[in-house]
Design an enzyme around this catalytic site. Structure first.
Site, short mmCIF file in Angstrom:
data_model
loop_
_atom_site.label_atom_id
_atom_site.label_comp_id
_atom_site.label_asym_id
_atom_site.label_seq_id
_atom_site.Cartn_x
_atom_site.Cartn_y
_atom_site.Cartn_z
N GLY A 217 0.81 -1.20 0.00
CA GLY A 217 0.00 0.00 0.00
C GLY A 217 0.85 1.26 0.00
N SER A 218 0.37 2.27 0.68
CA SER A 218 1.00 3.59 0.60
C SER A 218 2.36 3.69 1.28
CB SER A 218 0.06 4.65 1.17
OG SER A 218 -1.07 4.81 0.33
N THR A 219 2.78 2.67 2.04
CA THR A 219 4.15 2.70 2.55
C THR A 219 5.14 2.72 1.39
OG1 THR A 219 4.31 0.29 2.74
CG2 THR A 219 3.52 1.50 4.67
N LYS A 221 4.99 4.51 -1.12
CA LYS A 221 5.17 5.89 -1.60
C LYS A 221 6.50 6.48 -1.14
CE LYS A 221 0.20 6.74 -1.91
NZ LYS A 221 -0.99 7.33 -1.27
#
Length: 483
Positions: A217-219, A221
């Site tokens: 997921g957004s980790t 990013k």
């Protein structure tokens, strides 16, 4: 001798030669491999007759030890804090072999390692009963307990690393199990426990910290941000497109933000603000601009694609190949086919915390012989440079903003600067997302990097990393800072 008898004699001689060659191969050339097989019960019987060495955590507490018993095996393997360390120690079972450190360091613990040759030679000369060596782990019992209590009964994993050395300070996987149930000499009881563990749909035997692969997921990013900064074309203040929805080329689908709104005035947002509020559309657009090759290269520099033995076996994290533009946009926010272990996600934060240098994770600190003489001490090993020092400093500032005023405020620690990143990873329509948080603290002088993943931690609308996983990471970081 007539011809039929000569033929028969030749066949018999050939059979004897074949039998001789086969026996020679088994007894001499294949013997070591056969002895080393985890399923070789005869080898286990022989080893159980020895005083197997203990496994210890930092500070000397024993988490696996041989206990003398009055039966044919002489020693029973016991685990004083069983479930708390189960996925690190593993189990040592007459019937089901070994796992975890019990398997990875079996030659040391059983006293058969080449490193213990002179000890074995001394035992042979003096007639002493052979004894195994001891293995001291890097696990800090205070941090391990804090991680276990913070995760509670929720399904998931926690990993804490020392960013400067790669030492694993805590490794918790839940649900867990009691290795004592498998180590028992009661074969029927061991079988019942084993069958129960295999039948459990939550798979408690799997070490989720190292053996399970999740969409990060957004980790992820953090890696997309690193690729942008390393390109030289972006700074923390560079404006990105951050509309409410991003049209994905080659498809009628769109990529949206969690709140369904644009990420800044006029649909524009700076890179630092995009990370702070976890703007999907900005990072999806950025990923397509950077390209799949740049994201793949940057993920590899953070450890994706590398096979690790710490010495526990670790599943290999991966970034997908042959991506089209929409798939690249999804991958840039840690979705599509991006997969990572919690250990890998902790390594991302650890590399940023360590000035951009990625250290090799390790769970074994010291190996000693039966007389407690040090045989081996592990030295920190670099895996490579993930990003430049300048990029690491910028990423630290950006990750601090996430915790100070963004999606990760529940990880704030009074009087301590914390850098972090939330993640909420979709993995099936209608299913609760995986809740992620990765961080390090203190941000200005890092002592610990943490990754937390919680499976099915709430409803589809509530399972956000900042809400569920960040408080867990906070407790683990506090345990390190306050020890």
């Amino acid at each position: 001798m007539n011809r039929p008898l000569r033929r028969l004699a030749g066949v018999v001689a050939l059979l004897f030669l074949t039998l001789f060659a086969s026996t020679t191969h088994v007894q001499f050339f294949a013997a070591e491999d056969l002895r080393a097989k985890p399923t070789n019960s005869r080898q286990l019987y022989a080893e159980l007759g020895r005083d197997r060495g203990p496994i210890l955590v930092a500070g000397g507490g024993q988490v696996a030890v041989g206990t003398p018993v009055d039966d044919a095996y002489k020693f029973l393997r016991t685990y004083p804090s069983g479930p708390l360390y189960a996925h690190v120690t593993g189990y040592y079972s007459i019937r089901y072999g070994t796992s975890g450190v019990e398997r990875a360091q079996n030659d040391v613990l059983s006293g058969t390692a080449d490193r213990l040759f002179y000890r074995r030679l001394s035992d042979l000369v003096t007639g002493r009963q052979p004894r195994g060596g001891s293995v001291e782990l890097t696990i800090d019992p205070v941090v391990q307990q804090a991680a276990s209590e913070a995760l509670g009964e929720r399904k998931g994993a926690v990993v804490a690393l020392d960013p400067a050395t790669g030492d694993v300070l805590a490794m918790v996987s839940n649900p867990t199990y009691d290795p004592n149930a498998l180590a028992t000499h009661d074969a029927a009881a061991a079988q019942e426990a084993w069958q129960g563990l295999l039948a459990d749909e939550d798979d408690p035997l799997t070490n989720r910290a190292t053996g399970a692969l999740y969409p990060p997921g957004s980790t992820f990013k953090i890696i997309t941000s690193a690729a942008a900064l390393e390109s030289g074309d972006y700074t923390a203040d560079t404006l990105l497109d951050g509309p409410a929805e991003l049209d994905l080329p080659l498809t009628s689908s769109t990529l949206g933000n969690d709140e369904g709104t644009e990420c800044g005035p006029g649909g524009k947002v700076s890179l630092i603000d995009a990370l702070e509020i976890s703007c999907n559309t900005a990072f999806g657009s950025l990923g397509m601009t950077l390209g799949a090759d740049a994201l793949a290269e940057q993920s590899e520099r953070f450890g994706f694609g590398q096979e690790l033995q710490i010495p526990l076996s670790v599943a290999t994290s991966s970034f997908p190949t042959d991506l089209n533009a929409p798939q690249t946009a999804q991958s840039a926010i840690g979705q599509f086919d991006v997969r990572a272990t919690p250990l890998q996600v902790a390594m991302i934060s650890a590399a940023v915390a360590n000035g951009g240098v990625l250290m090799e994770p390790n769970v074994v600190r010291t190996v000693r012989d039966a007389d407690l003489d040090v045989v081996e001490t592990r030295s920190p090993q670099e895996l490579g440079r993930a990003v430049s020092e300048e990029t690491a400093a910028t990423l630290t500032t950006m990750m601090r903003a996430v915790v100070d005023s963004g999606t990760g405020t529940r990880a704030q620690i009074e009087g301590v600067q914390v850098a972090g990143k939330t993640g909420t990873a979709q993995h099936g329509e209608g299913l609760p997302p995986y809740a992620w948080f990765t961080s390090f603290a203190p941000a200005d002088d890092p002592e610990v990097a943490v990754a937390v993943v919680i499976e099915d931690g709430g409803t589809v609308d509530s399972a956000y990393g900042g809400r569920l996983a960040a408080p867990v990471a906070k407790q683990v970081m506090e345990a390190v800072i306050n020890r």
